[in-house]
Design a protein around this motif. Sequence first.
Motif, PDB file in Angstrom:
ATOM      1  N   ILE A   1       1.342  -7.845 -11.778  1.00  0.00           N
ATOM      2  CA  ILE A   1       1.128  -9.042 -12.596  1.00  0.00           C
ATOM      3  C   ILE A   1      -0.328  -9.491 -12.571  1.00  0.00           C
ATOM      4  O   ILE A   1      -0.678 -10.530 -13.133  1.00  0.00           O
ATOM      5  N   GLY A   2      -1.201  -8.705 -11.949  1.00  0.00           N
ATOM      6  CA  GLY A   2      -2.630  -8.953 -12.037  1.00  0.00           C
ATOM      7  C   GLY A   2      -3.201  -9.793 -10.917  1.00  0.00           C
ATOM      8  O   GLY A   2      -2.709  -9.780  -9.794  1.00  0.00           O
ATOM      9  N   SER A   3      -4.247 -10.535 -11.251  1.00  0.00           N
ATOM     10  CA  SER A   3      -4.956 -11.341 -10.264  1.00  0.00           C
ATOM     11  C   SER A   3      -4.422 -12.759 -10.227  1.00  0.00           C
ATOM     12  O   SER A   3      -4.158 -13.361 -11.269  1.00  0.00           O
ATOM     13  N   LYS A   4      -4.297 -13.307  -9.041  1.00  0.00           N
ATOM     14  CA  LYS A   4      -3.806 -14.674  -8.894  1.00  0.00           C
ATOM     15  C   LYS A   4      -4.907 -15.658  -9.246  1.00  0.00           C
ATOM     16  O   LYS A   4      -6.059 -15.505  -8.839  1.00  0.00           O
ATOM     17  N   LEU A   5      -4.521 -16.675  -9.986  1.00  0.00           N
ATOM     18  CA  LEU A   5      -5.420 -17.768 -10.287  1.00  0.00           C
ATOM     19  C   LEU A   5      -5.001 -18.972  -9.461  1.00  0.00           C
ATOM     20  O   LEU A   5      -4.095 -18.902  -8.649  1.00  0.00           O
ATOM     21  N   GLN A   6      -5.611 -20.078  -9.690  1.00  0.00           N
ATOM     22  CA  GLN A   6      -5.332 -21.290  -8.909  1.00  0.00           C
ATOM     23  C   GLN A   6      -3.926 -21.798  -9.141  1.00  0.00           C
ATOM     24  O   GLN A   6      -3.422 -21.782 -10.259  1.00  0.00           O
ATOM     25  N   GLY A   7      -3.275 -22.265  -8.100  1.00  0.00           N
ATOM     26  CA  GLY A   7      -1.937 -22.840  -8.235  1.00  0.00           C
ATOM     27  C   GLY A   7      -2.005 -24.281  -8.691  1.00  0.00           C
ATOM     28  O   GLY A   7      -3.038 -24.938  -8.603  1.00  0.00           O
ATOM     29  N   GLY A   8      -0.894 -24.793  -9.195  1.00  0.00           N
ATOM     30  CA  GLY A   8      -0.830 -26.173  -9.646  1.00  0.00           C
ATOM     31  C   GLY A   8      -0.600 -27.139  -8.495  1.00  0.00           C
ATOM     32  O   GLY A   8      -0.412 -26.735  -7.346  1.00  0.00           O
ATOM     33  N   ASN A   9      -0.618 -28.428  -8.790  1.00  0.00           N
ATOM     34  CA  ASN A   9      -0.330 -29.443  -7.781  1.00  0.00           C
ATOM     35  C   ASN A   9       1.120 -29.331  -7.345  1.00  0.00           C
ATOM     36  O   ASN A   9       2.000 -29.077  -8.158  1.00  0.00           O
ATOM     37  N   ASN A  10       1.384 -29.549  -6.071  1.00  0.00           N
ATOM     38  CA  ASN A  10       2.748 -29.456  -5.554  1.00  0.00           C
ATOM     39  C   ASN A  10       3.555 -30.690  -5.937  1.00  0.00           C
ATOM     40  O   ASN A  10       3.112 -31.808  -5.751  1.00  0.00           O
ATOM     41  N   LEU A  11       4.741 -30.484  -6.477  1.00  0.00           N
ATOM     42  CA  LEU A  11       5.655 -31.579  -6.745  1.00  0.00           C
ATOM     43  C   LEU A  11       6.595 -31.725  -5.556  1.00  0.00           C
ATOM     44  O   LEU A  11       6.696 -30.840  -4.717  1.00  0.00           O
ATOM     45  N   ASN A  12       7.292 -32.840  -5.489  1.00  0.00           N
ATOM     46  CA  ASN A  12       8.251 -33.064  -4.412  1.00  0.00           C
ATOM     47  C   ASN A  12       9.411 -32.090  -4.557  1.00  0.00           C
ATOM     48  O   ASN A  12      10.193 -32.167  -5.499  1.00  0.00           O
ATOM     49  N   ASP A  13       9.539 -31.147  -3.625  1.00  0.00           N
ATOM     50  CA  ASP A  13      10.581 -30.131  -3.732  1.00  0.00           C
ATOM     51  C   ASP A  13      11.985 -30.716  -3.655  1.00  0.00           C
ATOM     52  O   ASP A  13      12.948 -30.093  -4.058  1.00  0.00           O
ATOM     53  N   GLU A  14      12.108 -31.931  -3.104  1.00  0.00           N
ATOM     54  CA  GLU A  14      13.433 -32.550  -3.038  1.00  0.00           C
ATOM     55  C   GLU A  14      13.875 -33.015  -4.411  1.00  0.00           C
ATOM     56  O   GLU A  14      15.042 -33.107  -4.699  1.00  0.00           O
ATOM     57  N   GLU A  15      12.903 -33.323  -5.271  1.00  0.00           N
ATOM     58  CA  GLU A  15      13.229 -33.791  -6.616  1.00  0.00           C
ATOM     59  C   GLU A  15      13.342 -32.630  -7.593  1.00  0.00           C
ATOM     60  O   GLU A  15      14.203 -32.603  -8.446  1.00  0.00           O
ATOM     61  N   GLU A  16      12.430 -31.665  -7.487  1.00  0.00           N
ATOM     62  CA  GLU A  16      12.434 -30.531  -8.390  1.00  0.00           C
ATOM     63  C   GLU A  16      12.231 -29.268  -7.578  1.00  0.00           C
ATOM     64  O   GLU A  16      11.102 -28.889  -7.296  1.00  0.00           O
ATOM     65  N   ASN A  17      13.324 -28.635  -7.200  1.00  0.00           N
ATOM     66  CA  ASN A  17      13.202 -27.478  -6.336  1.00  0.00           C
ATOM     67  C   ASN A  17      13.644 -26.187  -7.020  1.00  0.00           C
ATOM     68  O   ASN A  17      13.910 -25.198  -6.370  1.00  0.00           O
ATOM     69  N   GLU A  18      13.711 -26.213  -8.344  1.00  0.00           N
ATOM     70  CA  GLU A  18      14.055 -25.012  -9.090  1.00  0.00           C
ATOM     71  C   GLU A  18      12.807 -24.481  -9.796  1.00  0.00           C
ATOM     72  O   GLU A  18      11.964 -25.250 -10.257  1.00  0.00           O
ATOM     73  N   TYR A  19      12.722 -23.160  -9.892  1.00  0.00           N
ATOM     74  CA  TYR A  19      11.549 -22.544 -10.497  1.00  0.00           C
ATOM     75  C   TYR A  19      11.967 -21.479 -11.504  1.00  0.00           C
ATOM     76  O   TYR A  19      12.990 -20.819 -11.347  1.00  0.00           O
ATOM     77  N   TYR A  20      11.122 -21.339 -12.534  1.00  0.00           N
ATOM     78  CA  TYR A  20      11.354 -20.310 -13.552  1.00  0.00           C
ATOM     79  C   TYR A  20      10.105 -19.447 -13.711  1.00  0.00           C
ATOM     80  O   TYR A  20       8.990 -19.894 -13.505  1.00  0.00           O
ATOM     81  N   LEU A  21      10.349 -18.215 -14.087  1.00  0.00           N
ATOM     82  CA  LEU A  21       9.274 -17.261 -14.306  1.00  0.00           C
ATOM     83  C   LEU A  21       9.073 -17.088 -15.808  1.00  0.00           C
ATOM     84  O   LEU A  21      10.018 -16.768 -16.527  1.00  0.00           O
ATOM     85  N   LEU A  22       7.862 -17.296 -16.281  1.00  0.00           N
ATOM     86  CA  LEU A  22       7.529 -17.102 -17.684  1.00  0.00           C
ATOM     87  C   LEU A  22       6.522 -15.969 -17.787  1.00  0.00           C
ATOM     88  O   LEU A  22       5.486 -15.989 -17.118  1.00  0.00           O
ATOM     89  N   THR A  23       6.831 -14.969 -18.610  1.00  0.00           N
ATOM     90  CA  THR A  23       5.923 -13.847 -18.826  1.00  0.00           C
ATOM     91  C   THR A  23       5.566 -13.773 -20.295  1.00  0.00           C
ATOM     92  O   THR A  23       6.449 -13.776 -21.157  1.00  0.00           O
ATOM     93  N   SER A  24       4.280 -13.709 -20.595  1.00  0.00           N
ATOM     94  CA  SER A  24       3.829 -13.733 -21.987  1.00  0.00           C
ATOM     95  C   SER A  24       4.030 -12.392 -22.678  1.00  0.00           C
ATOM     96  O   SER A  24       3.949 -11.331 -22.056  1.00  0.00           O
ATOM     97  N   ASN A  25       4.329 -12.459 -23.974  1.00  0.00           N
ATOM     98  CA  ASN A  25       4.451 -11.278 -24.819  1.00  0.00           C
ATOM     99  C   ASN A  25       3.629 -11.534 -26.090  1.00  0.00           C
ATOM    100  O   ASN A  25       3.891 -12.496 -26.811  1.00  0.00           O
ATOM    101  N   TRP A  26       2.635 -10.695 -26.339  1.00  0.00           N
ATOM    102  CA  TRP A  26       1.804 -10.886 -27.526  1.00  0.00           C
ATOM    103  C   TRP A  26       2.535 -10.385 -28.759  1.00  0.00           C
ATOM    104  O   TRP A  26       2.986  -9.252 -28.808  1.00  0.00           O
ATOM    105  N   ILE A  27       2.652 -11.250 -29.761  1.00  0.00           N
ATOM    106  CA  ILE A  27       3.338 -10.906 -31.008  1.00  0.00           C
ATOM    107  C   ILE A  27       2.345 -10.397 -32.043  1.00  0.00           C
ATOM    108  O   ILE A  27       2.607  -9.462 -32.781  1.00  0.00           O
TER     109      ILE A  27
END
Length: 215
Positions: free
Chosen positions: A104-130
């Motif tokens: 998946i390439g080179s890692k860039l900066q991560g986002g700010n951490n949210l409270n995992d007790e409130e939002e502890n689900e994660y999704y993976l989004l992968t881009s596809n060029w149309i």
Amino acid sequence: MKILPLILLTISPVTFAESFLVQGEIKHKAEMKQVNTVMKEQMSSMGKLFNSGVIDTFYISPDKNGRAEAIYVVNSDSEQAAKNIVNSTPIMVKGLADFSIKKIGSKLQGGNNLNDEEENEYYLLTSNWIKAYNPVKHSKVMEKEVNFTIAALNSGEIANLYLNNPKGDDIMPTITYFIHADSLEYALDFSYKSPLYREGIMDFTVTYAGSKVSL
């Protein structure tokens, strides 16, 4: 819009040259008693890899049969080296799990951490060029996309982002995101807000990653 059972995103230079997405699952023929016995040793091994920076994110979700599926990112110099790292973990040594691996390439900066007790689900989004990206024609929409991504990183919606820049100047990079989302609908709605998506230039594959695991 493609929807698969998994989720991801990240930005900033790292020590390792590349990042690899690993998706592992317990073999259907594996005895759960044996799996449970080795799991403590497995998590200890993953913790050591995480603390050393070899693994930078780790998610678990149950499959339809109640067996755990894991998604994590391995930082390594090559795909073979990443495979060797995965194969050295206790659960793989015991032959209890299978895995697939994808650059998946080179890692860039991560986002700010949210409270995992409130939002502890994660999704993976992968881009596809149309459509083929035209630097002149699409410069304004790309500027909007960059601003959209930065805002999502700052708000904590994007947890991690990876950029895979393939060889060849005529090939556009693939973007992979891990995002915080409490439902598939929210994850899809996030992708619909992308300026490149709105212009019909890019689509996303959305996959449920599961809950973040503290190692």
